[in-house]
Design an enzyme around this catalytic site. Structure first.
Site, mmCIF file in Angstrom:
data_model
loop_
_atom_site.group_PDB
_atom_site.id
_atom_site.type_symbol
_atom_site.label_atom_id
_atom_site.label_comp_id
_atom_site.label_asym_id
_atom_site.label_seq_id
_atom_site.Cartn_x
_atom_site.Cartn_y
_atom_site.Cartn_z
ATOM 1 N N ASP A 135 -4.282 3.173 8.138
ATOM 2 C CA ASP A 135 -3.206 3.071 7.155
ATOM 3 C C ASP A 135 -3.146 4.292 6.237
ATOM 4 O O ASP A 135 -4.141 5.005 6.062
ATOM 5 C CB ASP A 135 -3.392 1.809 6.302
ATOM 6 N N LYS A 136 -1.985 4.493 5.658
ATOM 7 C CA LYS A 136 -1.747 5.639 4.764
ATOM 8 C C LYS A 136 -2.845 5.778 3.715
ATOM 9 O O LYS A 136 -3.381 6.869 3.499
ATOM 10 C CB LYS A 136 -0.390 5.482 4.081
#
Length: 300
Positions: A135-136
């Site tokens: 994830d970011k």
């Protein structure tokens, strides 16, 4: 290109047969051609699992390569390993892994394209070389495929659950057990399609955890993925009552203001696609995570 099915090929799957016609054609690539209608059998489109019959006439139209309109951007990437087949990079917190329509710059892929021109094309123009994602706001190690052979090998290892992936996480609450396993299927949340949740008919998902340290109101843990579902650690830890600190999607309303979940993909191990040698890499906790733990220890 045309090809007539021989006695030896009769009964074989269409994707298997076509992938043997040219050494440069990977099976994944051929499967995409079949789905796109670029491979016809007796003038008709078929599914990838179609069983060939004697004297079937195959018509193969090799698609024109898709023009990659993702911009290569010079970035100071932290490369842990690189050879002609694979690359291991330590992604910083806050960086998106690959572009999406309407958001084509500033991603890890943009940086990778400036760093090296040879990336696997299996995952399409927006995700060249990308085998798995984090994830970011999760930091840590990612393996990247530089050709289709490497891509297929790494994906097969992920499917076989032979890739070692260990994460460090800070969660709310004091976990009493020193270790445990969360085996709960994951799927889209029907009330919020942008979120994942535990659902009866979801995809099989297993996370193992070990407690590293107990702090005031928090526990520092290591999580090992057996499967790699979207948001798996974040959802599983919430499911057992210990959501990740700083997580804006799955954490409590009153959580730490650290710009996203305290989660770091610290250890990654896999077999080299060409040599079969087991490679393992470890990336230390990012500075913000170290400071966070030290601050909590001082307030303990």
């Amino acid at each position: 290109m045309e090809h007539i099915i021989s006695e030896e090929q009769a009964g074989d799957r269409i994707d298997k047969v076509v992938s043997t016609l040219d050494a440069d054609w990977s099976r994944s690539q051929v499967q995409q051609w079949i789905k796109d209608g670029s491979v016809l059998v007796n003038g008709a489109q078929v599914k990838t699992n179609y069983k060939c019959s004697l004297n079937d006439k195959l018509e193969i139209t090799i698609p024109e390569p898709e023009v990659l309109d993702v911009i290569a951007e010079e970035m100071d990437l932290e490369i842990y390993y690189e050879d002609a087949d694979v690359l291991v990079v330590n992604k910083p917190k806050g960086m998106v892994v690959h572009p999406a329509p309407g958001h084509l710059t500033g991603t890890l892929v943009n940086g990778l394209m400036a760093h090296c021109k040879d990336l696997s094309g299996i995952n399409g123009v927006l995700r060249p070389g990308i085998v798995h994602r984090i994830d970011k706001d999760t930091s840590g190690l990612l393996m990247v495929a530089k050709n289709d052979m490497a891509h297929e090998s790494l994906v097969n290892q992920l499917v076989a659950k032979s890739v070692t992936r260990k994460y460090k996480a800070l969660v709310h609450g004091i976990i009493q057990h020193d270790h445990g396993t969360i085996d709960a299927p994951l799927g889209r949340d029907q009330k919020d399609r942008q979120s994942m949740t535990v659902v009866d008919n979801g995809k099989h998902a297993v996370t193992h955890f070990n407690v590293i340290e107990r702090l005031k109101d928090f526990t520092f843990v290591e999580c090992q993925l057996e499967t790699g579902r979207t948001h798996q650690i974040r959802v599983h830890m919430k499911y057992i009552g210990y959501p990740l600190a700083g997580d804006p999607k799955y954490g409590p309303k009153k959580t730490l203001d650290i710009g996203g979940q305290a989660l770091h993909a610290g250890l990654l191990g896999f077999e080299h696609p060409r040599t079969g040698e087991y490679l393992e890499f470890e990336a230390p906790l990012p500075e913000f995570f170290v400071k966070l733990l030290n601050d909590l220890r001082e307030n303990d």
